[in-house]
Scaffold this motif. Structure first.
Motif, PDB file in Angstrom:
ATOM      1  N   PHE A   7       0.818  -1.217   0.000  1.00  0.00           N
ATOM      2  CA  PHE A   7       0.000   0.000   0.000  1.00  0.00           C
ATOM      3  C   PHE A   7       0.857   1.275   0.000  1.00  0.00           C
ATOM      4  CE2 PHE A   7       0.561  -1.105   4.474  1.00  0.00           C
ATOM      5  CZ  PHE A   7       0.928   0.107   5.044  1.00  0.00           C
ATOM      6  N   THR A   8       2.164   1.126   0.209  1.00  0.00           N
ATOM      7  CA  THR A   8       3.067   2.286   0.163  1.00  0.00           C
ATOM      8  C   THR A   8       3.709   2.455  -1.218  1.00  0.00           C
ATOM      9  OG1 THR A   8       4.850   0.899   1.025  1.00  0.00           O
ATOM     10  CG2 THR A   8       3.627   2.222   2.624  1.00  0.00           C
ATOM     11  N   LEU A   9       3.208   1.708  -2.188  1.00  0.00           N
ATOM     12  CA  LEU A   9       3.746   1.786  -3.551  1.00  0.00           C
ATOM     13  C   LEU A   9       3.725   3.220  -4.085  1.00  0.00           C
ATOM     14  CD1 LEU A   9       4.634   0.346  -6.229  1.00  0.00           C
ATOM     15  CD2 LEU A   9       2.212   0.106  -6.749  1.00  0.00           C
ATOM     16  N   GLY A  10       2.598   3.890  -3.917  1.00  0.00           N
ATOM     17  CA  GLY A  10       2.464   5.258  -4.412  1.00  0.00           C
ATOM     18  C   GLY A  10       3.412   6.221  -3.722  1.00  0.00           C
ATOM     19  N   THR A  11       3.514   6.096  -2.409  1.00  0.00           N
ATOM     20  CA  THR A  11       4.388   6.988  -1.645  1.00  0.00           C
ATOM     21  C   THR A  11       5.858   6.740  -1.976  1.00  0.00           C
ATOM     22  OG1 THR A  11       2.769   6.965   0.151  1.00  0.00           O
ATOM     23  CG2 THR A  11       4.948   7.819   0.673  1.00  0.00           C
ATOM     24  N   ALA A  12       6.214   5.481  -2.161  1.00  0.00           N
ATOM     25  CA  ALA A  12       7.595   5.150  -2.532  1.00  0.00           C
ATOM     26  C   ALA A  12       7.937   5.740  -3.899  1.00  0.00           C
ATOM     27  CB  ALA A  12       7.786   3.637  -2.547  1.00  0.00           C
TER      28      ALA A  12
ATOM     29  N   SER B 222      -3.662   0.987  -4.443  1.00  0.00           N
ATOM     30  CA  SER B 222      -4.732  -0.011  -4.575  1.00  0.00           C
ATOM     31  C   SER B 222      -5.239  -0.066  -6.015  1.00  0.00           C
ATOM     32  CB  SER B 222      -5.893   0.330  -3.636  1.00  0.00           C
ATOM     33  OG  SER B 222      -5.452   0.385  -2.305  1.00  0.00           O
ATOM     34  N   TYR B 223      -5.365   1.097  -6.615  1.00  0.00           N
ATOM     35  CA  TYR B 223      -5.827   1.185  -8.009  1.00  0.00           C
ATOM     36  C   TYR B 223      -4.844   0.484  -8.953  1.00  0.00           C
ATOM     37  CZ  TYR B 223      -6.644   3.419 -12.555  1.00  0.00           C
ATOM     38  OH  TYR B 223      -6.839   3.661 -13.893  1.00  0.00           O
ATOM     39  N   PHE B 224      -3.559   0.761  -8.777  1.00  0.00           N
ATOM     40  CA  PHE B 224      -2.541   0.119  -9.622  1.00  0.00           C
ATOM     41  C   PHE B 224      -2.529  -1.396  -9.411  1.00  0.00           C
ATOM     42  CE2 PHE B 224      -0.230   4.358  -9.355  1.00  0.00           C
ATOM     43  CZ  PHE B 224      -0.601   4.737 -10.636  1.00  0.00           C
ATOM     44  N   LEU B 225      -2.686  -1.789  -8.166  1.00  0.00           N
ATOM     45  CA  LEU B 225      -2.692  -3.221  -7.850  1.00  0.00           C
ATOM     46  C   LEU B 225      -3.894  -3.921  -8.486  1.00  0.00           C
ATOM     47  CD1 LEU B 225      -1.246  -5.465  -6.266  1.00  0.00           C
ATOM     48  CD2 LEU B 225      -2.690  -4.905  -4.301  1.00  0.00           C
ATOM     49  N   LEU B 226      -5.055  -3.277  -8.415  1.00  0.00           N
ATOM     50  CA  LEU B 226      -6.262  -3.848  -9.027  1.00  0.00           C
ATOM     51  C   LEU B 226      -6.113  -3.967 -10.545  1.00  0.00           C
ATOM     52  CD1 LEU B 226      -9.090  -2.074  -6.989  1.00  0.00           C
ATOM     53  CD2 LEU B 226      -8.605  -4.532  -7.039  1.00  0.00           C
ATOM     54  N   LEU B 227      -5.518  -2.951 -11.149  1.00  0.00           N
ATOM     55  CA  LEU B 227      -5.285  -3.012 -12.592  1.00  0.00           C
ATOM     56  C   LEU B 227      -4.349  -4.164 -12.946  1.00  0.00           C
ATOM     57  CD1 LEU B 227      -4.876   0.711 -13.791  1.00  0.00           C
ATOM     58  CD2 LEU B 227      -6.704  -0.878 -14.382  1.00  0.00           C
ATOM     59  N   PHE B 228      -3.327  -4.343 -12.128  1.00  0.00           N
ATOM     60  CA  PHE B 228      -2.382  -5.430 -12.385  1.00  0.00           C
ATOM     61  C   PHE B 228      -3.059  -6.792 -12.222  1.00  0.00           C
ATOM     62  CE2 PHE B 228       0.927  -8.445 -11.016  1.00  0.00           C
ATOM     63  CZ  PHE B 228       1.757  -8.380 -12.133  1.00  0.00           C
ATOM     64  N   ILE B 229      -3.901  -6.917 -11.207  1.00  0.00           N
ATOM     65  CA  ILE B 229      -4.640  -8.173 -10.994  1.00  0.00           C
ATOM     66  C   ILE B 229      -5.569  -8.440 -12.182  1.00  0.00           C
ATOM     67  CG2 ILE B 229      -6.418  -9.289  -9.575  1.00  0.00           C
ATOM     68  CD1 ILE B 229      -5.121  -7.824  -7.148  1.00  0.00           C
ATOM     69  N   ASP B 230      -6.255  -7.391 -12.648  1.00  0.00           N
ATOM     70  CA  ASP B 230      -7.125  -7.529 -13.825  1.00  0.00           C
ATOM     71  C   ASP B 230      -6.325  -7.981 -15.043  1.00  0.00           C
ATOM     72  OD1 ASP B 230      -9.359  -6.785 -12.439  1.00  0.00           O
ATOM     73  OD2 ASP B 230      -9.296  -4.685 -13.049  1.00  0.00           O
ATOM     74  N   TYR B 231      -5.156  -7.386 -15.194  1.00  0.00           N
ATOM     75  CA  TYR B 231      -4.275  -7.756 -16.312  1.00  0.00           C
ATOM     76  C   TYR B 231      -3.939  -9.246 -16.267  1.00  0.00           C
ATOM     77  CZ  TYR B 231       0.274  -8.484 -18.553  1.00  0.00           C
ATOM     78  OH  TYR B 231       1.310  -8.999 -19.286  1.00  0.00           O
ATOM     79  N   ARG B 232      -3.591  -9.730 -15.084  1.00  0.00           N
ATOM     80  CA  ARG B 232      -3.238 -11.143 -14.936  1.00  0.00           C
ATOM     81  C   ARG B 232      -4.454 -12.044 -15.183  1.00  0.00           C
ATOM     82  NH1 ARG B 232       1.312 -12.464 -16.070  1.00  0.00           N
ATOM     83  NH2 ARG B 232       0.935 -14.454 -15.026  1.00  0.00           N
ATOM     84  N   ILE B 233      -5.619 -11.618 -14.726  1.00  0.00           N
ATOM     85  CA  ILE B 233      -6.843 -12.410 -14.929  1.00  0.00           C
ATOM     86  C   ILE B 233      -7.162 -12.524 -16.420  1.00  0.00           C
ATOM     87  CG2 ILE B 233      -9.363 -12.402 -14.614  1.00  0.00           C
ATOM     88  CD1 ILE B 233      -8.838 -11.166 -11.816  1.00  0.00           C
ATOM     89  N   PHE B 234      -7.104 -11.385 -17.116  1.00  0.00           N
ATOM     90  CA  PHE B 234      -7.404 -11.386 -18.552  1.00  0.00           C
ATOM     91  C   PHE B 234      -6.358 -12.188 -19.335  1.00  0.00           C
ATOM     92  CE2 PHE B 234      -9.479  -7.077 -17.618  1.00  0.00           C
ATOM     93  CZ  PHE B 234     -10.723  -7.663 -17.439  1.00  0.00           C
ATOM     94  N   HIS B 235      -5.124 -12.139 -18.863  1.00  0.00           N
ATOM     95  CA  HIS B 235      -4.068 -12.931 -19.496  1.00  0.00           C
ATOM     96  C   HIS B 235      -4.343 -14.422 -19.316  1.00  0.00           C
ATOM     97  CE1 HIS B 235      -0.074 -14.939 -19.672  1.00  0.00           C
ATOM     98  NE2 HIS B 235       0.105 -14.113 -20.680  1.00  0.00           N
ATOM     99  N   TYR B 236      -4.815 -14.772 -18.145  1.00  0.00           N
ATOM    100  CA  TYR B 236      -5.131 -16.172 -17.852  1.00  0.00           C
ATOM    101  C   TYR B 236      -6.322 -16.656 -18.688  1.00  0.00           C
ATOM    102  CZ  TYR B 236      -6.672 -20.284 -15.227  1.00  0.00           C
ATOM    103  OH  TYR B 236      -7.073 -21.552 -14.873  1.00  0.00           O
TER     104      TYR B 236
END
Length: 206
Positions: free
Chosen positions: A39-44, A87-101
């Motif tokens: 969750f600190t991805l954005g701040t980092a 959270s938004y970036f993480l959700l997009l990445f999860i969606d990407y992996r789901i669609f890839h699968y």
């Protein structure tokens, strides 16, 4: 004469990148340490952008201590909005992996659409932060979006350059990606931003 000027500029950029590599490796390590809670991805990311922008402007040396100081400040000031962005970036990445699968025509179409949205969002996130640093005031997402696409040709160059760099880092191998990947991407965003700002300044003078 023009070719010589372009060659000199390219050479200067190359030498500058070589000079920056040790700093970028250090920033990459610091970034990795700070994104472990996710969750600190954005701040980092915000902090790395600040550090690169700050060093480009000031050329100071105490990178590590300043990084941690700025990271704590950013957590305090932007923690909530950066957590939402993470959270938004993480959700997009999860969606990407789901669609890839899922695969198939629709799956891959959605996958590439999500990937583009992830790229665009990340670039806009960086651009928004750099605008704030440049103007020393808060910039909304909407303002950042319109300012980014105000010069459409420049925006396309921005996105294309980032995409090419991502592909190059991907093919360079996991070692280069681990050592320099994200910090170099942030560095590239700062370079593009400064170049774009300088171009706008020259146009205003004309």
């Amino acid at each position: 004469m023009m070719n010589r000027s372009i060659g000199k500029r390219a050479n200067d950029y190359f030498l500058e990148i070589i000079e920056w590599i040790p700093r970028l490796i250090q920033l990459q390590l610091l970034w990795f340490l700070c994104v472990l809670p996710v969750f600190t991805l954005g701040t980092a990311g915000r902090t790395v952008l600040y550090m690169i922008y700050y060093y480009k402007k000031n050329e100071e040396k105490k990178l590590s201590s300043l990084y941690w100081k700025k990271f704590r400040e950013n957590i305090s000031l932007y923690g909530k909005q950066d957590s939402l962005a993470s959270s938004y970036f993480l959700l997009l990445f999860i969606d990407y992996r789901i669609f890839h699968y899922l695969g198939g025509g629709i799956g891959y179409t959605l996958m590439y659409t999500t990937l583009f949205l992830l790229l665009l969002s990340a670039v806009l996130f960086s651009y928004k932060i750099l605008l704030q640093l440049e103007n020393q005031k808060e910039v909304s997402w909407i303002a950042a979006f319109f300012l980014f696409f105000n010069d459409f040709k420049s925006a396309l160059f921005y996105l294309a350059g980032t995409s090419i760099l991502l592909v190059a880092l991907w093919f360079a191998g996991p070692i280069y990606l681990a050592l320099l990947g994200f910090s170099f991407l942030f560095y590239f965003q700062v370079l593009l931003f400064i170049h774009r700002t300088q171009e706008k300044g020259l146009k205003k003078e004309e």
